[in-house]
Scaffold this motif. Structure first.
Motif, PDB file in Angstrom:
ATOM      1  N   TYR A   8     -21.260 -22.197 -12.377  1.00 12.87           N
ATOM      2  CA  TYR A   8     -21.087 -23.540 -12.924  1.00 12.87           C
ATOM      3  C   TYR A   8     -19.853 -24.195 -12.297  1.00 12.87           C
ATOM      4  O   TYR A   8     -18.954 -23.503 -11.795  1.00 12.87           O
ATOM      5  CB  TYR A   8     -20.904 -23.474 -14.438  1.00 12.87           C
ATOM      6  N   GLN A  55     -23.346 -18.606 -13.781  1.00 17.16           N
ATOM      7  CA  GLN A  55     -24.636 -19.049 -14.314  1.00 17.16           C
ATOM      8  C   GLN A  55     -25.668 -17.949 -14.190  1.00 17.16           C
ATOM      9  O   GLN A  55     -26.415 -17.676 -15.112  1.00 17.16           O
ATOM     10  CB  GLN A  55     -25.140 -20.291 -13.582  1.00 17.16           C
ATOM     11  N   GLU A  56     -25.705 -17.299 -13.024  1.00 16.41           N
ATOM     12  CA  GLU A  56     -26.704 -16.252 -12.838  1.00 16.41           C
ATOM     13  C   GLU A  56     -26.301 -15.308 -11.719  1.00 16.41           C
ATOM     14  O   GLU A  56     -25.875 -15.741 -10.646  1.00 16.41           O
ATOM     15  CB  GLU A  56     -28.076 -16.857 -12.505  1.00 16.41           C
ATOM     16  N   TRP A  98     -34.490 -13.847 -17.957  1.00 16.56           N
ATOM     17  CA  TRP A  98     -33.111 -13.800 -18.441  1.00 16.56           C
ATOM     18  C   TRP A  98     -32.186 -13.973 -17.245  1.00 16.56           C
ATOM     19  O   TRP A  98     -32.255 -13.214 -16.290  1.00 16.56           O
ATOM     20  CB  TRP A  98     -32.890 -12.455 -19.124  1.00 16.56           C
ATOM     21  N   ASN A  99     -31.306 -14.983 -17.319  1.00 24.36           N
ATOM     22  CA  ASN A  99     -30.280 -15.147 -16.277  1.00 24.36           C
ATOM     23  C   ASN A  99     -29.177 -14.126 -16.531  1.00 24.36           C
ATOM     24  O   ASN A  99     -28.363 -14.309 -17.441  1.00 24.36           O
ATOM     25  CB  ASN A  99     -29.684 -16.555 -16.300  1.00 24.36           C
ATOM     26  N   ARG A 112     -25.071 -14.790 -17.532  1.00 25.57           N
ATOM     27  CA  ARG A 112     -24.862 -16.202 -17.853  1.00 25.57           C
ATOM     28  C   ARG A 112     -23.609 -16.398 -18.722  1.00 25.57           C
ATOM     29  O   ARG A 112     -23.419 -15.722 -19.724  1.00 25.57           O
ATOM     30  CB  ARG A 112     -26.082 -16.762 -18.578  1.00 25.57           C
ATOM     31  N   ASP A 113     -22.756 -17.341 -18.286  1.00 33.01           N
ATOM     32  CA  ASP A 113     -21.496 -17.704 -18.958  1.00 33.01           C
ATOM     33  C   ASP A 113     -20.437 -16.606 -18.879  1.00 33.01           C
ATOM     34  O   ASP A 113     -19.396 -16.700 -19.533  1.00 33.01           O
ATOM     35  CB  ASP A 113     -21.731 -18.077 -20.426  1.00 33.01           C
ATOM     36  N   SER A 121     -33.405 -17.379  -9.409  1.00 30.09           N
ATOM     37  CA  SER A 121     -33.705 -18.776  -9.690  1.00 30.09           C
ATOM     38  C   SER A 121     -33.825 -19.573  -8.398  1.00 30.09           C
ATOM     39  O   SER A 121     -33.045 -19.390  -7.460  1.00 30.09           O
ATOM     40  CB  SER A 121     -32.610 -19.386 -10.573  1.00 30.09           C
ATOM     41  N   GLU A 181     -26.141 -27.588 -13.150  1.00 30.21           N
ATOM     42  CA  GLU A 181     -27.404 -27.413 -13.862  1.00 30.21           C
ATOM     43  C   GLU A 181     -27.687 -28.593 -14.787  1.00 30.21           C
ATOM     44  O   GLU A 181     -26.821 -29.064 -15.507  1.00 30.21           O
ATOM     45  CB  GLU A 181     -27.371 -26.125 -14.686  1.00 30.21           C
TER      46      GLU A 181
END
Length: 952
Positions: free
Chosen positions: A426, A432-433, A445-446, A449-450, A468, A522
């Motif tokens: 991000y 993000q992934e 499922w990423n 994530r975060d 992705s 995103e």
């Protein structure tokens, strides 16, 4: 405090030369181990003969090496005591794992000579009566908990350290989910909010207890990223936003590339460089400016359109001109070695995108008059691709330096790869992934994530279920064979997940690389709500995907459970590799061997996790392991080897440990935390045998006595493991003669790549030695050769030089240099040594194990003259693959004969290369390792799906 005095020590000169250069006297040192403050050990050391040079000191805990430090800190008390300029203090932090409640004895020695520092040891003891943990930093606040195990009602004070210095205090008196009041909240002090990397640690000071450590780039500002972008005005400082780190790296690499072209002559070249610099400055400003503010003027962007692109980048767009412009500007800012073309697909845009070719030159442009969606737009653009590889790239992205090269590296490094994808982050810097997981219910499922994008869990190359579609790469021929994205998923969503499963159905791997980093804004293109707009197709297409691939994902694990195991599902076995240090294969043969052994284990179906005992992250050396698909652990994410074993030991089938003093620390813990794992111990070389030989060679009774202590520990370690690996069959016999049937011993492979062609006799000159000089046998080998062989060799081969290569050359060796003795030092590529000298020498007087320098020389076909110790364990025959000699006169006869006789030189060169092909090939090494593991009833499959580098 007054510096504690110690006895000065001076080692004997062991060179027995009677002619040639004056032998040097090893340096003398003085110093002391003063005190332990918290977990910091304080002392001083210096060399009175060279007071301006810092001294490296090694700490020992309970007789085992634990950490190193440099004596370069100023202390007023040292200056007052007339100890040099006062800059001779050191402060070495003990590893947190020693905070275990037991008493430990701390001693120290000089690294260069092994001399003990001071006359007494120190005692360190902490407590094990506390427990606690840290959370991740949220904005500018660090939270966590701590409590006393046997007194749950007590409230404890804590201290925050920033890079080792106390900066704040708090009390753990807030409600704790486990009961009682044990949580704390510490706002970071303003002095730490500087946008720079910090190591934050929280301690209970009395009794001493480390609650935890966390590494973070402290925020410079706390204003949200989107607010900054909307209100930044005409100029934004580049370092304000997290993406600034990527842009700096892009500029750095661009300038290096420009510099490589400068000075090549010609006005045309100068004009090209000037134009390149001008555009670089422009696109850098445009990327910083971003796309959040309305504007009417967009500076022109010029792409170079190669005749034969390696990669075709397909960017589907629908309106959002400023977003697309930002993406294109980042493509020009981020440098890559691979030539690429850009294919822009305008999917029915109604804004300025329709006139984009007035602003952007050098790209392919194709348009759908009516919007048909992401899937069909990508397929249309890929139909125009001329590159060997095709990349699908969202327009709401910002690419970073080397992103294309790193994706290509996946295909060039590993066999059977069909699809590669990048790490998505991000704009805030959060992850993000790191590749995608599809669970047994078909839910994607990423992964990560975060999370913290720097966490080692997310930063090694590995197979994944899908990637992705914001940034993916495929060979163009495979894309066409698959028919691109399946239009059953038009207009968008689940087409990327479906593609990954179709790639795997064809027998290829889908691979994630963290070294290709892409910032993904995103939601800018399609929004974030699944209730309306394009995003609603995420819910529409999910049942289609589930129905098609139910058999493929049905055993993929339950949603959200054991995520860190499931993410590596495509492996047969898991091995934990523990060594003292991270391998540096360009600096020492042991590191080279360690990397090859890990490659072999991968070839047998293992997913590897590597942890160095010192927990250091060593930049490119760590990254090269991660690029190989090896998970690497390091501080501060892993606070100690012991804690890692306790937390994750249950997942490993094998624990592979190198060096006896490392194994000695962890065997008992492994047996408790990982009872299912087989412990394989690689002794690298037999330390006590080397020490005994060194003591005998130098008539050093103290060293021989020390060797007996090493022997007892080393052999005891071998009795406690499941399998001992050794390179040298002579050492096998020594081990078995002591341990009888208490140790299972097998031959450890040594792998060397044999070049297809090497320079011939006439293309070479001089004689050479190569070795890391942190290893004492190499130092004494050079001393012997210069002192006793060179005086005789000068008469036989006048004007022939002796070239000395290797890392960590001690300053004292400078006295050996002369007109025909040249110390070259560290060399990046050892092939440069082997391919340039006419004769290679290895005059080792003592040592153990297999000598990697000699194996390398044999593989490169440079005829070698060896001492019996240097030839030991290789299986070579004197006069066939090399010449083996002992006395100075024999050295001169052998070297001069090879140097003057092209026929003998060629014969031995050819035989040594043929021998190396048989003995040191990767295939041979894999067979040896397989046979060794089978001795402990561990049978690797002949075929496996694990991701591993190809055999060389």
């Amino acid at each position: 405090m007054e510096p504690n005095q110690s006895i000065e020590t001076e080692s004997e000169n062991n060179i027995g030369a009677s002619s040639g250069p004056t032998p040097y006297s090893p340096p003398r040192y003085s110093g002391n181990l003063d005190a332990v403050f918290g977990i910091d050990v304080v002392g001083w050391a210096w060399n009175p003969d060279k007071p301006d040079l810092a001294v490296m000191v090694e700490l020992f805990v309970d007789g085992k090496p634990i950490a190193r430090g440099i004596s370069d800190q100023f202390r007023e008390d040292l200056l007052s005591a007339n100890i040099g300029n006062g800059c001779h203090g050191f402060n070495v932090r003990l590893p947190s794992e020693l905070c275990d409640g037991y008493e430990h004895r701390i001693s120290a020695s000089i690294v260069e000579t092994g001399q003990t520092l001071g006359s007494s040891s120190l005692v360190f003891k902490s407590t094990e009566s506390l427990e606690g943990a840290l959370d991740e930093i949220q904005s500018t606040v660090l939270t966590g908990w701590v409590r006393r195990i046997k007194n749950d009602d007590e409230v404890l004070p804590v201290t925050l350290l920033d890079n080792g210095k106390p900066v704040a205090t708090a009390v753990a008196d807030q409600p704790f989910e486990g009961g009682g009041n044990h949580r704390f909240r510490i706002p970071l002090p303003s002095a730490s909010l500087d946008g720079l990397p910090h190591l934050f640690s929280v301690w209970v000071m009395n009794p001493l207890f480390l609650v935890g450590e966390v590494s973070a780039v402290a925020p410079l500002i706390t204003t949200p990223e989107d607010v900054i972008w909307r209100n930044r005005g005409p100029y934004l400082r580049s370092y304000i936003v997290p993406a600034g780190q990527f842009r700096y790296e892009s500029l750095r690499r661009q300038l290096r590339m420009i510099g490589s072209q400068a000075g090549k002559g010609g006005a045309g070249n100068d004009a090209t460089i000037a134009a390149h610099v001008a555009q670089l400055a422009a696109v850098h400003e445009e990327v910083i400016r971003g796309f959040g503010i309305e504007r009417k003027e967009f500076p022109p962007l010029l792409f170079h359109k190669p005749d034969r692109p390696k990669v075709s980048i397909v960017i589907p767009v629908h309106n959002k001109f400023s977003v697309t412009y930002h993406c294109l500007a980042s493509l020009l800012l981020a440098p890559n070695e691979a030539p690429f073309e850009v294919v822009l697909v305008d999917d029915g845009s109604k804004d300025e995108t329709t006139a984009i070719m007035n602003v952007v030159k050098g790209i392919e442009y194709v348009r759908n008059e009516n919007a048909e969606g992401f899937v069909r737009a990508c397929n249309l653009g890929a139909g125009l691709a001329r590159g060997d590889y095709v990349v699908m790239l969202n327009n709401d992205t910002e690419v970073t330096a080397g992103w294309i090269d790193e994706l290509l590296n996946v295909f060039e490094t590993f066999q059977g790869v069909g699809l590669a994808g990048a790490k998505l982050v991000y704009p805030s810097g959060a992850l993000q992934e790191a590749g995608g997981i599809v669970w047994s219910n078909g839910q994607p499922w990423n992964y990560g994530r975060d999370g913290n994008a720097k966490d080692p869990r997310y930063n090694y190359v590995r197979q994944v279920d899908y990637i992705s579609g914001a940034c993916i790469m495929l060979p163009t021929h495979l894309w066409k064979e698959l028919g691109g994205f399946d239009e059953a998923f038009a207009p968008a969503y689940f087409e990327d997940t479906d593609l990954a499963f179709r790639v795997r159905e064809k027998g290829f791997k889908t691979v994630y690389t963290p070294f290709s980093e892409v910032v993904h804004f995103e939601g800018v293109s399609s929004g974030t709500s699944t209730e309306s707009g394009m995003k609603r197709y995420q819910m529409i297409n999910q049942p289609k995907f589930r129905a098609r691939w139910a058999d493929a994902y049905k055993n993929h694990g339950r949603l959200g459970q054991q995520t860190d195991l499931i993410k590596d599902r495509n492996v047969d076995y898991r091995a934990l590799v523990i060594d003292a240090l991270t391998p540096q294969p360009d600096k020492d043969a042991g590191s080279y061997a360690a990397v090859q052994e890990m490659r072999i284990l991968q070839s047998l179906g293992f997913k590897l996790t590597f942890i160095p005992e010192n927990l250091e992250y060593l930049g490119a050396y760590t990254e090269e392991l991660q690029r190989m698909g090896i998970e690497c652990q390091y501080a501060p994410f892993t606070p100690s080897v012991a804690q890692f074993i306790k937390q994750r030991g249950a997942e490993f089938d094998v624990v592979y440990i190198t060096r006896f003093y490392v194994a000695d620390k962890y065997i008992n813990l492994i047996r408790r935390a990982a009872p299912q794992a087989k412990i394989v111990f690689n002794n690298a070389d037999l330390h006590f045998l080397r020490e005994v030989r060194m003591g005998i060679a130098n008539r050093d009774h103290d060293r021989i006595e020390k060797a007996t202590l090493t022997r007892d520990t080393e052999l005891a370690v071998m009795r406690r493991v499941d399998l001992v690996l050794s390179y040298n069959e002579v050492e096998h016999a020594v081990i078995q003669s002591h341990n009888l049937d208490k140790s299972l011993v097998a031959k450890c492979p040594w792998v060397v790549e044999v070049p297809e062609k090497v320079p011939g006799f006439e293309q070479r000159k001089d004689i050479a030695f190569l070795g890391g000089f942190g290893h004492p046998p190499n130092v004494e080998a050079v001393e012997f050769f210069v002192g006793e062989v060179m005086p005789l060799l000068r008469n036989a081969l006048p004007d022939v030089r002796f070239l000395i290569y290797g890392s960590n050359v001690p300053d004292a060796m400078e006295a050996l240099e002369s007109e025909d003795v040249i110390i070259k030092g560290y060399v990046t590529n050892v092939a440069d040594v082997y391919d340039s000298c006419r004769v290679f020498v290895a005059p080792l007087k003592f040592g153990a194990g297999l000598k990697g320098k000699v194996a390398g020389a044999l593989a490169h076909g440079v005829p070698s003259v060896l001492s019996p110790i240097a030839a030991e364990g290789l299986g070579i025959a004197d006069g066939r693959e090399a010449l083996v000699v002992s006395t100075p006169e024999e050295w001169v006869t052998a070297i001069s004969g090879l140097y003057k006789d092209p026929e003998q030189w060629s014969r031995i060169s050819n035989q040594s290369r043929a021998f190396s092909t048989r003995q040191f090939s990767f295939e041979s090494g894999s067979r040896l390792m397989r046979a060794a593991l089978e001795q402990i009833d561990f049978f690797a499959p002949n075929e496996h799906s694990v991701l591993c580098p190809p055999q060389k």
